[in-house]
Design an enzyme around this catalytic site. Structure first.
Site, short mmCIF file in Angstrom:
data_model
loop_
_atom_site.label_atom_id
_atom_site.label_comp_id
_atom_site.label_asym_id
_atom_site.label_seq_id
_atom_site.Cartn_x
_atom_site.Cartn_y
_atom_site.Cartn_z
N ASP A 139 0.86 -1.19 0.00
CA ASP A 139 0.00 0.00 0.00
C ASP A 139 0.89 1.24 0.00
OD1 ASP A 139 -2.03 1.83 0.36
OD2 ASP A 139 -2.27 1.43 2.51
N ASN B 57 -0.69 4.56 -0.26
CA ASN B 57 -1.43 5.78 0.12
C ASN B 57 -2.23 5.60 1.41
OD1 ASN B 57 -3.37 4.06 -0.79
ND2 ASN B 57 -4.42 5.53 -2.10
N ASP C 95 -4.46 3.55 2.60
CA ASP C 95 -5.88 3.20 2.74
C ASP C 95 -6.03 1.73 3.11
OD1 ASP C 95 -5.19 1.96 0.40
OD2 ASP C 95 -6.75 2.86 -0.84
N ASP D 125 -1.53 -1.12 -3.95
CA ASP D 125 -1.83 -0.33 -5.14
C ASP D 125 -0.64 -0.30 -6.10
OD1 ASP D 125 -0.07 1.57 -3.93
OD2 ASP D 125 -1.76 2.30 -2.72
N ASP E 146 -3.85 -9.72 -16.43
CA ASP E 146 -4.81 -10.81 -16.30
C ASP E 146 -5.97 -10.50 -17.24
OD1 ASP E 146 -6.25 -13.02 -15.10
OD2 ASP E 146 -5.05 -12.66 -13.31
N ASP F 183 -7.67 -15.95 -17.81
CA ASP F 183 -8.50 -16.60 -16.80
C ASP F 183 -9.42 -17.66 -17.42
OD1 ASP F 183 -9.31 -16.29 -13.92
OD2 ASP F 183 -11.27 -15.95 -14.83
N GLU G 274 -5.14 -20.18 -18.33
CA GLU G 274 -5.54 -21.01 -17.19
C GLU G 274 -6.56 -22.04 -17.70
OE1 GLU G 274 -7.42 -20.53 -12.72
OE2 GLU G 274 -8.33 -19.52 -14.42
N HIS H 93 -2.89 -17.20 -6.22
CA HIS H 93 -3.91 -16.62 -5.34
C HIS H 93 -5.09 -17.55 -5.12
CE1 HIS H 93 -5.16 -16.13 -9.40
NE2 HIS H 93 -6.38 -15.84 -8.99
N ASP H 94 -5.13 -18.70 -5.83
CA ASP H 94 -6.23 -19.66 -5.65
C ASP H 94 -5.79 -20.90 -4.86
OD1 ASP H 94 -7.98 -18.14 -7.21
OD2 ASP H 94 -7.37 -19.13 -9.06
C1 NOJ Z 1 -9.74 -18.20 -11.82
C2 NOJ Z 1 -9.13 -17.13 -10.96
O1 NOJ Z 1 -7.78 -17.41 -10.76
C3 NOJ Z 1 -9.93 -17.11 -9.69
O2 NOJ Z 1 -9.34 -16.32 -8.69
C4 NOJ Z 1 -11.31 -16.63 -10.02
O3 NOJ Z 1 -12.12 -16.71 -8.87
C5 NOJ Z 1 -11.95 -17.45 -11.13
N1 NOJ Z 1 -11.05 -17.78 -12.19
C6 NOJ Z 1 -13.09 -16.71 -11.75
O4 NOJ Z 1 -12.63 -15.64 -12.52
#
Ligand code: NOJ
Length: 555
Positions: free
Chosen positions: A20, A22, A24, A28, A97, A198, A255, A331-332
């Site tokens: 971050d 700024n 908040d 960013d 992305d 994605d 993906e 992140h998943d």
């Molecule tokens: C795959 C992404 O990596 C995930 O984070 C997202 O929830 C789903 N696709 C839907 O866009």
């Protein structure tokens, strides 16, 4: 001749949680810019940003309401332009992305589309009449519940493979495809260096939208299973390639959940007619619950032989035909050290380095997820209220309260092991307030309390840290054709303790031996005849100690 994506190491940034600037409480673009020297020091070549476009954030940016605007929390278009130019000044590249299987329900196209059956956007999404007063088929959403939502203005249901706020675009409509190509050109013309796409293997839906398999008492049919790799996917990707991708010097990674090596070769042949590589899911999908209704929700370690089999199959099948992406986390996924190694303090660094070696010495393009290079761990939340992610929260409600197929405490154990929230806690930069992530009183999301022990500042001051180990792995890859292009040979597939493999290239051989256990184990691969290139202990013994990894070179 290799292409630049084959020689690169990618670093994934989850912008909300990186830095971050700024105050908040939300990461960013200017924060990312401040951290470029850190990324340069690590040695990565390409940065991939999770979505930074305007979004109501139903799914943290994967629901886009304006593809050509920056989410105000993250900054402005000027901030973006400055970030891109500084990334380039640092000889790095930027991947955006691309989320075009679906938009947000707040996108102008959907707002118009839902008004009537005759407006100019009416066919931009997948609308169907009710069948006997119900959803048009049995498909389930990836975030629990049905994949259809009814809109009374049209008297129809729209399809959403994810949340109701993420309606699927109708790729059968040529106008939709042209809109997508146009937004891609918008970013490429600014100079971005490619896209992570994605769920791109879900864009072509099977004709007639038939019911999907509904196994073992599951509440809904398995929509991914029936949709992935749909009938027109090759055609759509070829068209996108011909109209957009082939006109720029860029890289693409699609993906593709549920995909096989054969599909990867089909969509990412090295002729460059579709995509450059895909993210496959086989290794990260291992260890699912034996009860099919619970799918990925489980807390059991994966059998090493299965992990080896999954990763090795892709190494062998794609060699010379397509190109692998190499990843443990994103992140998943939960944090790799907590899932496949050990996050106990005495083994955390060792197992983080061991896992990194096992993956980075393979053939493909490695992806490092932010914090992985520090050995960041799962956060181990104890209550549902600590979770933020739509997938985790909906799964809890669906499985515990609606279907009643798991009891609350057990589900909390499963979330603690597998939830995506584990990887979304803020970066741990130092041991000061909010780990140096923000000066706000509260970050947008809880920090992992272990930032006092695990943080970038300490690691940068300690040459034995996980950070410098990743730096060495990246350097070795950059310097070694054997690591980049060598063919792959798995040794002893059934060995449940040691993951050993060889790479071969121009008469040279690389041997990688990784102990996945907390015991000493001895293996003989004539390693004493080779040169020890890298290891995670400071001295060498005849046997492998807990989580020990060693890389030898021959010839
Ligand atoms: C795959 C992404 O990596 C995930 O984070 C997202 O929830 C789903 N696709 C839907 O866009």
């Amino acid at each position: 001749m290799s292409k630049w994506f084959q020689d690169s190491v990618v670093y994934q940034i989850y912008p909300r949680s990186f830095q971050d600037s700024n105050n908040d409480g939300i990461g960013d673009l200017n924060g990312i810019r401040q951290r470029l020297p850190y990324l340069k020091k690590l040695g990565v070549d390409v940065l991939w940003l999770n979505p930074i476009y305007k979004s109501p954030d139903v799914d943290n940016g994967y629901d886009i309401s304006d593809y050509e605007a920056i989410q105000p929390n993250y900054g402005t278009m000027n901030d973006f332009d400055l970030l891109l130019s500084q990334i380039h000044d640092n000889d790095m590249k930027l991947l955006m992305d691309l989320v075009v299987n679906h938009t947000s329900d707040q996108h102008y196209w959907f707002q118009e589309s839902k008004k009537s059956k005759t407006n100019p956007y009416s066919d931009y999404y997948i609308w169907r009449d009710p069948v006997d007063g119900h959803e048009p088929n049995n498909w389930g959403s990836a975030f629990s519940g049905p994949a259809w939502t009814y809109v009374s203005e049209r008297g129809q249901y729209y399809l959403h493979l994810f949340a109701a706020g993420q309606p699927d675009l109708n790729w059968e409509n040529p106008q939709v495809r042209e809109e997508v190509y146009s937004l891609m050109r918008f970013w490429l013309d600014k100079g971005v260096d490619g896209f992570r796409m994605d769920v791109i293997n879900l864009i072509s839906k099977p004709s007639g939208l038939p019911d999907a398999d509904q196994d073992g008492g599951a509440a809904y049919g398995d929509s991914f299973d029936i949709v992935s790799g749909g009938p027109r996917l090759n055609e759509f990707l070829k068209e996108m390639n011909q109209k957009v991708l082939s006109r720029y010097d860029i890289m693409t990674v699609g993906e593709m959940p549920d995909s096989t090596p054969e599909e990867a070769i089909n969509y990412t042949n090295l002729n460059g007619t579709e995509l450059d590589m895909i993210f496959q899911f086989e290794h990260v999908n291992l260890g699912g619950n034996p009860d099919p209704r619970l799918e990925k929700w489980n807390d059991q370690p994966v059998k090493l032989s299965e992990l080896k089999e999954a990763l090795s199959r892709w190494q062998v099948a794609l060699d010379g035909k397509a190109w692998n992406s190499l990843y443990w986390g994103n992140h998943d996924q939960p944090r790799v050290v907590s899932r496949f190694g050990s996050d106990e303090p005495r083994y955390r660094e060792l197992s983080a380095k061991m896992l990194a070696t096992t993956l980075h010495m393979m053939q493909g393009t490695p992806y490092i997820y932010e914090g992985e290079e520090l050995g960041m761990t799962n956060v181990h939340f104890k209550t549902l209220s600590q979770y933020e992610d739509i997938e985790s929260i909906n799964a809890y409600h669906q499985l515990v309260e609606i279907e009643k197929v798991v009891d609350p405490d057990r589900m909390l154990d499963y979330l603690s092991f597998m939830s995506r929230d584990n990887s979304r806690t803020p970066m741990q930069w130092n041991d000061e307030k909010n780990a140096g992530f923000t000066d706000a009183s509260e970050p947008w999301y809880a920090l992992n309390p272990n930032y006092q022990e695990i943080n970038a500042k300490d690691e940068l001051e300690n040459y034995n840290s996980v950070f410098y180990y990743y730096q060495s792995l990246i350097k070795i890859r950059h310097e070694s054709e054997l690591v980049r292009y060598g063919s792959y040979e798995l040794l002893d597939p059934k060995d449940e303790e040691v993951f050993a493999y060889k790479r071969h290239y121009n008469g040279q051989t690389l041997l990688v031996m990784s102990n996945f256990t907390e015991q000493n184990v001895e293996r003989n691969y004539q390693q004493e005849d080779g040169e020890l290139l890298l290891g995670n202990y400071s001295d060498s013994q005849k046997y492998l100690r807990p989580y020990e990894t060693k890389v030898y070179k021959f010839g």
